[in-house]
Scaffold this active site. Structure first.
Site, PDB file in Angstrom:
ATOM      1  N   HIS A 178     -17.239   0.002   6.300  1.00 22.51           N
ATOM      2  CA  HIS A 178     -17.334   0.880   7.475  1.00 22.51           C
ATOM      3  C   HIS A 178     -18.811   1.106   7.755  1.00 22.51           C
ATOM      4  O   HIS A 178     -19.627   1.074   6.833  1.00 22.51           O
ATOM      5  CB  HIS A 178     -16.633   2.219   7.223  1.00 22.51           C
ATOM      6  N   ASP A 226     -10.613  -3.582  -3.209  1.00 22.04           N
ATOM      7  CA  ASP A 226     -10.327  -2.939  -1.910  1.00 22.04           C
ATOM      8  C   ASP A 226     -11.631  -2.762  -1.119  1.00 22.04           C
ATOM      9  O   ASP A 226     -11.882  -1.706  -0.534  1.00 22.04           O
ATOM     10  CB  ASP A 226      -9.600  -1.607  -2.070  1.00 22.04           C
ATOM     11  N   HIS A 275       0.895  -1.155   0.000  1.00 30.08           N
ATOM     12  CA  HIS A 275       0.000   0.000   0.000  1.00 30.08           C
ATOM     13  C   HIS A 275       0.936   1.207   0.000  1.00 30.08           C
ATOM     14  O   HIS A 275       1.495   1.551   1.036  1.00 30.08           O
ATOM     15  CB  HIS A 275      -0.858  -0.098   1.274  1.00 30.08           C
ATOM     16  N   HIS A 288      -3.841  -0.810  -5.221  1.00 35.34           N
ATOM     17  CA  HIS A 288      -4.711   0.330  -5.548  1.00 35.34           C
ATOM     18  C   HIS A 288      -3.984   1.557  -6.118  1.00 35.34           C
ATOM     19  O   HIS A 288      -3.980   2.625  -5.519  1.00 35.34           O
ATOM     20  CB  HIS A 288      -5.609   0.720  -4.372  1.00 35.34           C
TER      21      HIS A 288
HETATM   22  O1  DOR Z   1      -9.684   2.971   1.641  1.00 37.29           O
HETATM   23  C1  DOR Z   1      -9.067   2.092   2.224  1.00 37.29           C
HETATM   24  N1  DOR Z   1      -9.609   1.469   3.292  1.00 37.29           N
HETATM   25  N2  DOR Z   1      -7.853   1.788   1.812  1.00 37.29           N
HETATM   26  C2  DOR Z   1      -7.058   0.958   2.497  1.00 37.29           C
HETATM   27  O2  DOR Z   1      -5.964   0.741   2.086  1.00 37.29           O
HETATM   28  C3  DOR Z   1      -7.524   0.373   3.784  1.00 37.29           C
HETATM   29  C4  DOR Z   1      -8.983   0.319   3.839  1.00 37.29           C
HETATM   30  C5  DOR Z   1      -9.576  -0.009   5.184  1.00 37.29           C
HETATM   31  O3  DOR Z   1      -9.065  -0.937   5.848  1.00 37.29           O
HETATM   32  O4  DOR Z   1     -10.582   0.597   5.554  1.00 37.29           O
HETATM   33 ZN    ZN Z   2      -7.150  -2.150   1.368  1.00 36.83          ZN
END
Ligand code: DOR
Ligand code: ZN
Length: 431
Positions: A311, A307, A181, A234
């Site tokens: 949330h 990805d 990353h 990404h």
């Molecule tokens: O947008 C992201 N969310 N990019 C990441 O690399 C990690 C991920 C997360 O774990 O929420």
């Molecule tokens: Zn990720």
């Protein structure tokens, strides 16, 4: 009695074998078979796939399942259901769980749960460093023995070049791909969106592309120095793509992926401060978006990965500055990719399928992504032209942070098979 499946009349797209033609796929006891005898045809479960694409099961090498630790966002069960509904039969999950995957015990715990509840194949990754703190190496050998297919601190980037060099050298000894990353954290403190015209207009702290580019360049140098395979996750920046293209031209062992949101949206889409478009790395400019599409076409970017980063609505429903980074993608990845690449006439259907199947599987040598004779019969049947309106409230994922919510896309998954068994029938998960 053998278990026989006979999928007839579909457009079989198996890019690994240069196959794109109307035909049948035969499956005996979970393996793709060249043909069926008349007896076998009589006892087969016959599926009429006329009008549909019959492809290898899709492969997503970058998902977050939050299990263990944050199963209110996603669990291995709901994450794999979302995968199946999106046409995916194999996924690689990232190690930023709680606890993080820096020890064999956590990997074992994940594998045990996968064996009990997963509806598709799940491959874990191990952390490069303990606690993902970028300071001390995680036990690479133990993680490999426990079953990881790659090493990564995804969600974070190892900042010390010395530690990263050692991590890469160890991963190489154990023949593991390193997935990075790429983010120089000194450039991204408090940053929330791409640095440029739109961050200025919106009054949001900018996140320069340079933060990605410099780590991509670091990784190219490390891959050259060590001979290890480093995969760049990404990729969002045109300059990073240029660096990767030149490295590949010099036969350095680097590969890279792009996410649908980075080739669909741009920073201008943040004008309404939609936190469901807040992602790491951030959405870039139209020129970057164009560059990503060009690189998917010419092979500089090897594959597509979602990805998928769940949330909760409560976390995302706040001021832009405070929302967590990440968006879910498993249930929209195929349609979003078809929309941005195929229906826009930039890539062929077979090229898109390749980027989501065998080219993704190759990154970590997964035994997946083809319909070769004798291969495990993981398959995805989809209608590339069927329009549907994305309704995140109907997702199998536990989370709703989807920027395609309410949008109309073309490309609908009609069935998903793992080892010849239907796990999704276009409506429901079957298991
Ligand atoms: O947008 C992201 N969310 N990019 C990441 O690399 C990690 C991920 C997360 O774990 O929420
Ligand atoms: Zn990720």
């Amino acid at each position: 009695m053998p278990n026989i499946l006979w999928i007839t009349g579909g457009r079989v797209i198996d890019p690994a074998n240069n196959r794109d033609a109307i035909g049948d796929v035969c499956v005996i006891d979970g393996k793709v078979s060249a043909a069926l005898t008349e007896d076998q045809q009589r006892s087969a479960n016959k599926i009429d796939a006329t009008g549909l694409v019959v492809a290898p099961g899709l492969v997503d090498i970058h998902v977050h399942f939050r299990d263990p630790g944050q199963t209110h966002k996603e669990s291995i069960r709901t994450g794999t259901e979302a995968a199946a509904a999106g046409g995916f039969t194999s996924v690689i999950c990232m190690p930023n769980t709680s606890p993080v995957c820096d020890n064999a015990g956590t990997i074992q715990r994940i594998m045990d749960k996968v064996a009990r509840v997963a509806v598709v194949n799940v491959y874990p990754t191990g952390c490069l460093t303990l606690e993902m703190e970028g300071k001390r190496l995680a036990p690479t050998g133990q993680l490999k023995t426990a079953g990881v297919v790659a090493m990564t601190d995804n969600g974070k980037c190892v900042q010390s070049h010395e530690i990263m060099r050692r991590a890469v050298e160890y991963a190489k000894m154990f023949d593991l791909t390193i997935m990075d990353h790429c983010q120089d954290e000194t450039q991204t403190e408090d940053a929330v969106m791409n640095e440029g015209e739109w961050s200025l207009r919106l009054g949001l702290r900018g996140w320069p592309k340079f933060a990605e580019d410099i780590m991509v360049a670091r990784n190219v140098l490390l891959a050259e120095l060590t001979g290890a395979h480093i995969h760049m996750q990404h990729i969002s920046s045109a300059t990073s793509i240029d660096i990767i293209r030149r490295a590949k031209g010099r036969n350095i062992r680097v590969t890279a992926e792009a996410c649908p949101h980075h080739f669909e949206f741009t920073d201008a889409d943040l004008k309404d401060y939609d936190t469901n478009l807040k992602v790491n790395p951030p959405l870039r400019t139209d020129a970057d978006r164009e560059s990503i599409i060009g690189a998917l076409k010419d092979g500089t970017l090897n594959c597509i990965a979602s990805d998928h980063a769940p949330h909760t609505p409560t976390e995302k429903d706040c001021e832009f500055d405070y929302a967590p980074l990440g968006i879910i993608g498993l249930e929209t990845s195929l349609a979003a990719s078809l929309h941005a690449l195929y229906h826009s006439e930039r890539l062929t259907l077979s090229e898109v399928v390749a980027l989501m199947t065998h080219k993704a599987a190759e990154i970590c040598n997964l035994d997946a992504g083809t319909l070769s004779i004798g291969a495990t019969a993981d398959m995805c049947l989809f209608d590339p032209d069927e329009a549907w309106t994305v309704d995140a409230d109907k997702f199998y994922s536990k989370s709703r942070n989807c920027p395609w919510h309410g949008k109309s896309l073309k490309g609908k998954v009609k069935a998903t098979y793992v080892a010849g068994h239907a796990v999704f029938d276009g409506q429901s998960i079957i298991i």
